[in-house]
Write a protein that holds these residues in place. Structure first.
Motif, mmCIF file in Angstrom:
data_model
loop_
_atom_site.group_PDB
_atom_site.id
_atom_site.type_symbol
_atom_site.label_atom_id
_atom_site.label_comp_id
_atom_site.label_asym_id
_atom_site.label_seq_id
_atom_site.Cartn_x
_atom_site.Cartn_y
_atom_site.Cartn_z
ATOM 1 N N LEU A 53 -10.634 -0.702 -6.657
ATOM 2 C CA LEU A 53 -10.165 -0.138 -8.279
ATOM 3 C C LEU A 53 -9.107 -1.725 -8.085
ATOM 4 O O LEU A 53 -8.342 -1.954 -8.685
ATOM 5 C CB LEU A 53 -9.863 0.787 -8.723
ATOM 6 C CG LEU A 53 -10.923 1.305 -9.691
ATOM 7 C CD1 LEU A 53 -10.756 2.380 -9.760
ATOM 8 C CD2 LEU A 53 -11.117 0.480 -11.167
ATOM 9 N N ILE A 54 -8.358 -0.837 -7.216
ATOM 10 C CA ILE A 54 -6.951 -2.027 -6.705
ATOM 11 C C ILE A 54 -6.683 -2.834 -6.987
ATOM 12 O O ILE A 54 -6.309 -3.908 -7.715
ATOM 13 C CB ILE A 54 -5.746 -0.956 -6.456
ATOM 14 C CG1 ILE A 54 -5.362 0.649 -6.844
ATOM 15 C CG2 ILE A 54 -4.443 -1.730 -5.619
ATOM 16 C CD1 ILE A 54 -4.880 1.432 -5.899
ATOM 17 N N VAL A 55 -7.218 -3.494 -5.629
ATOM 18 C CA VAL A 55 -7.646 -5.170 -5.348
ATOM 19 C C VAL A 55 -7.719 -6.171 -6.448
ATOM 20 O O VAL A 55 -7.434 -6.905 -7.114
ATOM 21 C CB VAL A 55 -8.279 -5.065 -4.485
ATOM 22 C CG1 VAL A 55 -9.076 -6.770 -4.131
ATOM 23 C CG2 VAL A 55 -7.636 -4.288 -3.173
ATOM 24 N N VAL A 56 -8.905 -5.353 -6.756
ATOM 25 C CA VAL A 56 -9.848 -6.029 -7.406
ATOM 26 C C VAL A 56 -9.354 -5.873 -9.088
ATOM 27 O O VAL A 56 -9.068 -7.381 -9.856
ATOM 28 C CB VAL A 56 -10.838 -5.638 -8.555
ATOM 29 C CG1 VAL A 56 -11.869 -5.773 -9.828
ATOM 30 C CG2 VAL A 56 -12.552 -5.777 -7.059
ATOM 31 N N LEU A 57 -8.524 -5.200 -10.001
ATOM 32 C CA LEU A 57 -7.518 -5.424 -10.950
ATOM 33 C C LEU A 57 -6.065 -5.973 -10.973
ATOM 34 O O LEU A 57 -6.171 -6.789 -11.653
ATOM 35 C CB LEU A 57 -6.901 -3.233 -11.031
ATOM 36 C CG LEU A 57 -8.509 -2.812 -12.481
ATOM 37 C CD1 LEU A 57 -7.942 -1.934 -12.789
ATOM 38 C CD2 LEU A 57 -9.092 -3.053 -12.715
ATOM 39 N N SER A 58 -5.803 -5.899 -9.519
ATOM 40 C CA SER A 58 -4.785 -6.767 -8.835
ATOM 41 C C SER A 58 -5.089 -8.066 -9.413
ATOM 42 O O SER A 58 -4.385 -9.359 -9.356
ATOM 43 C CB SER A 58 -4.382 -6.306 -7.588
ATOM 44 O OG SER A 58 -3.794 -5.233 -7.974
ATOM 45 N N VAL A 59 -6.284 -8.823 -8.663
ATOM 46 C CA VAL A 59 -6.528 -10.014 -8.751
ATOM 47 C C VAL A 59 -6.830 -10.440 -9.798
ATOM 48 O O VAL A 59 -7.106 -11.730 -10.118
ATOM 49 C CB VAL A 59 -7.959 -9.685 -7.284
ATOM 50 C CG1 VAL A 59 -8.691 -11.627 -7.848
ATOM 51 C CG2 VAL A 59 -7.378 -9.768 -6.404
ATOM 52 N N MET A 60 -7.732 -9.465 -10.961
ATOM 53 C CA MET A 60 -7.606 -10.286 -12.063
ATOM 54 C C MET A 60 -6.798 -10.011 -13.703
ATOM 55 O O MET A 60 -6.298 -11.293 -14.172
ATOM 56 C CB MET A 60 -8.849 -8.949 -12.727
ATOM 57 C CG MET A 60 -10.122 -8.600 -12.632
ATOM 58 S SD MET A 60 -11.141 -8.235 -13.131
ATOM 59 C CE MET A 60 -11.049 -8.476 -14.770
ATOM 60 N N ASN A 61 -5.364 -9.040 -12.415
ATOM 61 C CA ASN A 61 -3.750 -9.319 -13.258
ATOM 62 C C ASN A 61 -3.275 -10.707 -12.884
ATOM 63 O O ASN A 61 -2.968 -11.228 -14.024
ATOM 64 C CB ASN A 61 -3.468 -8.194 -13.064
ATOM 65 C CG ASN A 61 -3.472 -7.012 -13.296
ATOM 66 O OD1 ASN A 61 -3.931 -6.846 -14.379
ATOM 67 N ND2 ASN A 61 -2.863 -5.902 -12.947
ATOM 68 N N GLY A 62 -3.337 -11.191 -11.369
ATOM 69 C CA GLY A 62 -3.149 -12.204 -10.907
ATOM 70 C C GLY A 62 -3.726 -13.804 -11.830
ATOM 71 O O GLY A 62 -3.473 -14.313 -11.704
ATOM 72 N N VAL A 288 -14.627 -3.559 -18.209
ATOM 73 C CA VAL A 288 -15.549 -3.554 -18.171
ATOM 74 C C VAL A 288 -15.773 -3.544 -16.162
ATOM 75 O O VAL A 288 -15.872 -2.085 -15.947
ATOM 76 C CB VAL A 288 -16.349 -4.711 -18.556
ATOM 77 C CG1 VAL A 288 -17.193 -4.445 -17.721
ATOM 78 C CG2 VAL A 288 -16.406 -4.566 -19.726
ATOM 79 N N MET A 289 -14.519 -4.022 -15.763
ATOM 80 C CA MET A 289 -14.414 -3.926 -13.635
ATOM 81 C C MET A 289 -14.328 -2.585 -13.797
ATOM 82 O O MET A 289 -14.471 -1.542 -12.640
ATOM 83 C CB MET A 289 -13.416 -5.135 -13.654
ATOM 84 C CG MET A 289 -14.340 -6.402 -13.532
ATOM 85 S SD MET A 289 -15.827 -6.632 -12.887
ATOM 86 C CE MET A 289 -15.178 -5.877 -11.558
ATOM 87 N N PHE A 290 -13.347 -2.096 -14.637
ATOM 88 C CA PHE A 290 -12.338 -0.534 -14.619
ATOM 89 C C PHE A 290 -13.561 0.114 -14.372
ATOM 90 O O PHE A 290 -13.866 1.407 -13.650
ATOM 91 C CB PHE A 290 -11.402 -0.605 -15.215
ATOM 92 C CG PHE A 290 -10.651 1.111 -15.150
ATOM 93 C CD1 PHE A 290 -9.580 0.697 -13.991
ATOM 94 C CD2 PHE A 290 -10.739 2.354 -16.436
ATOM 95 C CE1 PHE A 290 -9.145 1.976 -13.802
ATOM 96 C CE2 PHE A 290 -10.202 2.929 -15.966
ATOM 97 C CZ PHE A 290 -9.462 3.686 -14.733
ATOM 98 N N ILE A 291 -14.470 0.227 -15.422
ATOM 99 C CA ILE A 291 -15.338 1.604 -15.796
ATOM 100 C C ILE A 291 -16.760 1.228 -14.392
ATOM 101 O O ILE A 291 -16.488 2.217 -14.037
ATOM 102 C CB ILE A 291 -15.749 1.019 -16.993
ATOM 103 C CG1 ILE A 291 -14.846 1.405 -18.188
ATOM 104 C CG2 ILE A 291 -17.145 1.953 -16.493
ATOM 105 C CD1 ILE A 291 -15.654 0.898 -19.954
ATOM 106 N N ILE A 292 -16.219 0.232 -14.321
ATOM 107 C CA ILE A 292 -17.511 0.346 -13.663
ATOM 108 C C ILE A 292 -16.788 0.277 -11.665
ATOM 109 O O ILE A 292 -18.085 1.632 -10.647
ATOM 110 C CB ILE A 292 -18.117 -1.358 -12.822
ATOM 111 C CG1 ILE A 292 -19.159 -1.778 -14.491
ATOM 112 C CG2 ILE A 292 -18.940 -1.592 -12.375
ATOM 113 C CD1 ILE A 292 -19.330 -3.350 -14.196
#
Length: 431
Positions: A53-62, A288-292
């Motif tokens: 979760l942390i890695v994916v959301l950080s990449v999306m924030n990036g 959506v990615m956060f929920i998944i």
């Protein structure tokens, strides 16, 4: 080792009864190794889910930050336009809005459509007339120049700066001349013909977004005024704020301020309105990615239910003895809540630490993986962003940690409740 054991024993002896027993149950070696395996699996699952979760959301924030920076390399934080897309006295308006301490810079512009031709190539484009000495104050276009400089746009010389993709589509290079046709016609004895002027290409820019690189051409504002017959008028005024996220509030405030002065013909728009669909789509994808990915954490957290159900069965005799010595059902329930919460807490902490570590070093990890396996995740000839950006938002990290811990606590409620309902007489009958 004996000193450490003594210190730990002293600390545990001062803990509340429920916490003391819960910690003992968590650390104790079990006869049934399957329970320990399920506990370890739950812990690892929670850690992997939290880290993902942390890695994916950080990449999306990036990605969001990178694309926002590229958009704002051309677009401004705020734009003020007038009726019929013209402003008559932009210097006075610029002085008025710059009195606001949040406005860092302003620059006029002329915006119109045009048709560019070179040889056999013909392409439509948005033509923007700019003042080079002021334009760098409201946008970062200067640092995206691949060839030449905005300062090469000088009044009366009819020079032009093109996006790299637009120049490629036309087949034109720096130093060559293109023909710019304005859609507004002029009357001649033979009829209405478009206004045509030759411009010399003096620079190329690359923002990294096809919308701009293939559809934007820059000329000096005086040349644009002559070509489009705007006289001393401009299309509008572009503003840069000290904080780009204040743009919506500043848009409303400037609209109110200009209305008070009787200038009701002014229209103020901010960058979030101009690119609303794009940023809404990115935000929706992030949610959506956060929920998944939260479902991964939930599945791992609810493995704690299996662990505690088997632990309760394994400790029925212990529970019965504690009940006979005066432990209340609430105390028994809290013992197993401590045991399950500790599993969730350890998994969450490990996952958060590893996730943040990966997200902060992803610019090193990804190239290493690409070199080892001879692959390229974001090919330069396909994607404008060839490096994987990452931006750790600590608010996201704290939300993920709290969410994971809450799910772990919820998973402990049912087994703990069942443990509190054990009848001592029934449990000890066959012991």
């Amino acid at each position: 080792m004996s000193l450490i054991s003594t210190v730990l024993s002293t600390i545990e002896s001062k803990l509340p009864f429920e916490l003391f027993v819960g910690l003992r149950y968590t650390k104790a070696k079990r006869k049934n190794h399957f329970i320990s395996f399920i506990s370890l699996t739950s812990m690892v699952g929670i850690a992997l889910g939290v880290a993902a979760l942390i890695v994916v959301l950080s990449v999306m924030n990036g990605f969001q930050a990178e694309l926002r920076n590229r958009i704002l390399g051309v677009a401004s934080h705020l734009e003020i336009t007038g009726a019929n897309n013209q402003l008559s006295d932009w210097p006075a308006l610029a002085s008025q809005v710059k009195a606001n301490p949040k406005v860092k810079a302003s620059a006029p512009y002329v915006m119109a459509q045009g048709m560019l031709s070179y040889g056999q190539g013909v392409q439509g484009a948005i033509v923007r007339g700019v003042l080079p000495k002021l334009e760098d104050g409201v946008a970062d276009l200067g640092r995206h120049m691949k060839v030449g400089s905005l300062d090469d746009l000088r009044a009366g010389e009819f020079n032009i700066v093109l996006g790299t993709d637009l120049a490629q589509l036309l087949g034109v290079g720096v130093g060559e001349k293109v023909v710019l046709m304005a859609p507004q016609g002029q009357f001649t004895p033979t009829g209405v013909v478009p206004r045509i002027k030759q411009f010399r290409v003096v620079g190329l820019f690359q923002i990294g977004m096809y919308e701009y690189d293939a559809g934007l051409a820059l000329i000096h504002i005086d040349d644009a005024s002559k070509l489009y017959r705007m006289g001393n008028n401009v299309s509008g005024l572009r503003l840069k704020l000290d904080d780009l996220f204040d743009a919506p509030a500043m848009s409303y405030q400037l609209t109110q301020d200009l209305s008070k002065d009787g200038a009701s013909s002014y229209f103020v728009t901010d960058w979030t309105q101009q690119h609303a669909n794009f940023f809404k789509a990115v935000q929706l994808e992030k949610r959506v990615m956060f929920i998944i990915l939260t479902l991964i954490v939930a599945v791992a957290a609810f493995n704690i239910v299996s662990t505690l159900v088997m632990a309760v069965t394994d400790k029925r005799a212990d529970v019965a003895i504690m009940r006979t010595f005066g432990a209340s059902p609430g105390s028994i329930m809290r013992i197993f809540i401590v045991q399950g919460a500790l599993i969730g807490m350890i998994g969450t902490v490990l996952g958060a630490a590893s996730g943040v570590l990966i997200a902060l070093n992803i610019d090193t990890i990804v190239p290493f993986i690409e070199r080892v396996f001879q692959v390229q995740f974001l090919a330069k000839d396909v994607y404008y962003i060839s490096d994987l950006p990452s931006k750790v938002e600590w608010s996201d990290v704290s939300t993920i940690i709290v969410m994971s811990f809450v799910l772990s606590l919820l998973a402990t409620l049912y087994p703990s409740y069942k443990a509190s309902k054990i009848n001592p007489a029934e449990a000890l009958r066959y012991e």
